[in-house]
Design a protein around this motif. Structure first.
Motif, short mmCIF file in Angstrom:
data_model
loop_
_atom_site.label_atom_id
_atom_site.label_comp_id
_atom_site.label_asym_id
_atom_site.label_seq_id
_atom_site.Cartn_x
_atom_site.Cartn_y
_atom_site.Cartn_z
N ASP A 178 1.07 -1.34 0.09
CA ASP A 178 0.22 -0.32 -0.13
C ASP A 178 0.79 1.18 0.05
N PHE A 179 0.29 2.62 -0.50
CA PHE A 179 0.88 3.49 -0.13
C PHE A 179 0.07 4.13 1.00
N PRO A 180 0.74 5.11 1.91
CA PRO A 180 2.97 5.76 1.70
C PRO A 180 3.57 4.86 1.65
N ILE A 181 4.19 4.25 2.00
CA ILE A 181 5.16 3.36 2.89
C ILE A 181 4.50 2.68 3.94
N VAL A 182 5.29 1.24 3.06
CA VAL A 182 5.37 0.16 4.36
C VAL A 182 7.08 0.00 5.03
N ASN A 183 7.04 0.55 6.05
CA ASN A 183 8.50 0.80 6.74
C ASN A 183 8.38 -0.79 7.78
N HIS A 418 11.03 -8.58 2.85
CA HIS A 418 10.95 -8.36 4.11
C HIS A 418 12.23 -9.19 4.41
N GLY A 419 13.35 -8.42 5.82
CA GLY A 419 14.83 -8.93 5.37
C GLY A 419 15.81 -8.56 4.09
N ILE A 420 15.50 -7.83 3.35
CA ILE A 420 16.02 -7.01 2.32
C ILE A 420 16.37 -5.67 3.05
N PRO A 421 18.33 -5.12 2.94
CA PRO A 421 18.41 -4.16 3.77
C PRO A 421 17.79 -2.97 3.40
N GLY A 422 16.94 -2.27 4.75
CA GLY A 422 16.60 -1.24 3.84
C GLY A 422 15.66 -1.16 2.60
N GLY A 423 15.14 -1.93 2.40
CA GLY A 423 13.58 -2.17 1.39
C GLY A 423 12.39 -1.99 2.22
N VAL A 424 11.94 -1.43 1.80
CA VAL A 424 10.37 -0.98 2.09
C VAL A 424 9.41 -1.73 0.45
N ALA A 425 8.56 -1.48 1.55
CA ALA A 425 7.18 -1.59 0.26
C ALA A 425 6.34 0.20 -0.02
N PHE A 426 6.19 0.04 -1.17
CA PHE A 426 5.94 1.43 -1.55
C PHE A 426 4.88 1.24 -2.56
N GLY A 427 3.40 1.44 -2.12
CA GLY A 427 2.71 0.90 -3.26
C GLY A 427 2.29 -0.01 -3.58
N ALA A 428 1.08 -0.27 -4.42
CA ALA A 428 0.62 0.94 -5.41
C ALA A 428 -0.56 1.18 -5.13
N THR A 429 -1.35 0.23 -4.14
CA THR A 429 -2.82 0.60 -3.99
C THR A 429 -3.10 1.91 -2.87
N MET A 430 -3.68 2.93 -3.27
CA MET A 430 -3.43 3.81 -2.47
C MET A 430 -4.76 3.84 -1.41
N PRO A 431 -4.37 5.05 -0.11
CA PRO A 431 -4.98 4.90 0.87
C PRO A 431 -6.79 4.48 0.76
N GLY A 432 -7.45 3.72 0.92
CA GLY A 432 -8.79 3.71 1.24
C GLY A 432 -9.56 2.66 0.08
N PHE A 456 6.64 6.14 -9.35
CA PHE A 456 7.92 5.44 -9.68
C PHE A 456 8.88 6.31 -10.68
N THR A 457 8.53 7.35 -11.14
CA THR A 457 8.86 7.52 -12.41
C THR A 457 10.48 8.43 -11.65
N GLN A 458 9.29 9.45 -10.64
CA GLN A 458 9.99 10.34 -9.87
C GLN A 458 11.33 9.92 -9.31
N VAL A 459 10.62 8.89 -8.83
CA VAL A 459 11.92 8.11 -7.99
C VAL A 459 12.88 8.08 -8.33
N ILE A 460 12.90 6.82 -9.67
CA ILE A 460 14.10 6.23 -10.10
C ILE A 460 14.70 7.75 -10.68
N ILE A 461 14.72 9.03 -10.82
CA ILE A 461 15.08 10.17 -11.83
C ILE A 461 16.10 11.11 -10.12
N ASP A 462 15.54 10.61 -8.64
CA ASP A 462 15.72 11.60 -7.76
C ASP A 462 16.86 10.33 -7.32
N LEU A 463 16.98 9.31 -7.77
CA LEU A 463 17.90 8.31 -6.97
C LEU A 463 18.97 7.79 -7.44
#
Length: 465
Positions: A178-183, A418-432, A456-463
């Motif tokens: 889910d969005f936003p970020i599952v940490n 789960h178990g990947i260093p620093g990894g998070v779930a990010f989307g793609a289901t919007m809240p609600g 995701f496009t912006q994330v790729i560009i920023d990183l």
């Protein structure tokens, strides 16, 4: 940093997205028998081949890695970002009404079909994000690799294989939540417990019990065969039950009574969203006037440990919670019993406060004292601090294109990170949004998938630029 017209780029990409998702949904990519080059069967292998074909048609370079995963890269530079998703799906199940499970259908701005949300739709969104970065001619200094797995629903053997041979990336997200970020992802405890006994012959007795088909799914159906009782006597007990959303069907079978219990399936990490047919049937059987014996005692013990409607392990004695990750959940999902023994499994999602002592060791002691053998390890929770620089980038991109405020979430479900260093779930289901994940009429919002692609496009560009 240079701004790119990402929003405008996706204005005419809806048909492309729908067609690509539909091509994947038409493939019944459930777990099958292993074959050379197809470690998880025909369906997952066909899905990888089709995904790589789509990537090639979009002008992206892909490769099939021995049938375990497909990978798509943007360039040959050092990889900074892994986007990690999967193409395998759970079984179709019953109760579909909008369309058949593997016949995609667009209705009211949504696309229906098994895998539209989990995880074929989000994977196409990520693929289109990579195409956008290429088409917009963004100069990347680092590579992004999209990893398309084939065994997420049945044990993560594909990803274990991959990371045994390839390094982790500095940044990893999975569009499988889910969005936003599952940490925070809760820990997993999914033991197998067994018992055996001499051939049972006394009447009345339960001759057989068949529960759920999958460890990570609340069982929508369960069945039992009872000898030595009339249908009328069993029905009289059923009539006293107070539960909503549970039905029982009785039929005569070879001088015995067959009981089919029907509930509602759900993901095992959210058991409150389903109606567990296995625990309902078990509770019914425990109420019947059965003859004393090993199988009867096992049934009544299990019914007392896993009463219908208890989702948090209160009756079993392992209920616990904390402020960051919430309560422990427990789903009794597998049980097979006959006249000589039984085998069962439950799916427990443990909060950050869950420990070996309070969960695994407590369970093992209770099981052994009751005469069961038990095997299973506790996989600890996964937690990435909310203030990490990577998560700040994800939050910025999400807020920019969704128009919503970002926050970090804790879930009971387990994703590829789960178990990947620093990894998070990010989307793609919007809240609600209710996607009917793992249930009938699974669906995804086309608009939300396009928004995810922009994010995701912006994330790729920023990183990576």
């Amino acid at each position: 940093m240079q701004q790119y017209p990402i929003g405008a780029y996706f204005d005419d990409k809806q048909d492309l997205l729908v067609e690509a998702v539909s091509r994947l949904v038409r493939i019944e990519s459930t777990l099958g028998q292993p074959q050379p080059g197809k470690p998880f069967g025909e369906g997952p292998a066909a899905a990888v081949d089709e995904f790589l074909s789509i990537a090639g048609e979009l002008g992206l370079a892909g490769e099939n890695l021995e049938g375990y995963v497909g990978v798509v890269d943007l360039n040959q530079e050092e990889t900074a970002l892994h986007i990690l998703g999967h193409l395998d799906v759970v079984e179709a199940g019953d109760g579909w009404s909008v369309t058949e499970p593997f016949i995609p259908k667009v209705l009211d701005g949504m696309i229906y079909g098994r895998g539209t949300d989990d995880d074929k739709g989000p994977m196409i969104a990520a693929l289109l994000a990579m195409k956008a970065v290429k088409d917009l001619q963004v100069p990347l200094t680092k590579n992004v690799r999209l990893i398309a797995g084939t065994d997420e629903e049945s044990g993560f053997r594909d990803i274990r294989w991959y990371y045994e041979r390839h390094p982790f990336a500095p940044y990893t997200f999975s569009p499988d939540g889910d969005f936003p970020i599952v940490n925070i992802e809760k820990g997993h405890y999914q033991p197998t417990f067994r018992a055996s006994w001499p051939q049972q012959t006394a009447l009345p007795r339960v001759c057989s019990f068949t529960g759920g088909p999958r460890l990570n799914m609340v069982p929508p159906k369960a069945s039992a065969l009872v000898a030595g009782l009339t249908m009328e006597a069993i029905q009289a007990e059923i009539d006293t039950l107070p539960w909503q959303g549970i039905t029982f069907t009785l039929t005569r079978k070879d001088n015995r009574v067959s009981i089919l219990c029907t509930g509602l399936g759900a993901h095992a990490s959210t058991p409150e969203e389903g109606r567990n047919a296995q625990t309902a049937l078990l509770s019914l059987l425990a109420r019947l006037p059965l003859a004393d014996g090993s199988s009867t005692r096992a049934i009544r013990t299990l019914a007392s440990w896993f009463p219908h409607g208890d989702f948090i392990g209160r009756a079993f004695g392992i209920a616990q919670e904390d402020a960051l990750s919430g309560p422990l959940t427990l789903s009794f999902t597998r049980l097979n019993l006959d006249d000589t023994g039984m085998e069962g499994r439950f799916d427990c999602r443990t909060p950050l406060c869950g420990t070996e002592e309070s969960v695994r060791l407590f369970t093992e002691e209770a099981m052994v004292q009751a005469g069961f053998s038990i095997q299973g390890e506790l996989d600890p929770p996964h937690h990435v601090p909310a203030d990490s620089p990577f998560l700040r980038v994800l939050a910025k991109c999400y807020e920019q294109y969704s128009g919503r405020k970002s926050q970090c979430l804790a879930i009971g479900g387990g994703t590829y990170v789960h178990g990947i260093p620093g990894g998070v779930a990010f989307g793609a289901t919007m809240p609600g949004f209710v996607s009917n994940l793992h249930g009938p009429d699974e669906r995804a919002s086309i608009r939300d998938l396009l928004t995810a692609a922009k994010i995701f496009t912006q994330v790729i560009i920023d990183l990576c630029s």
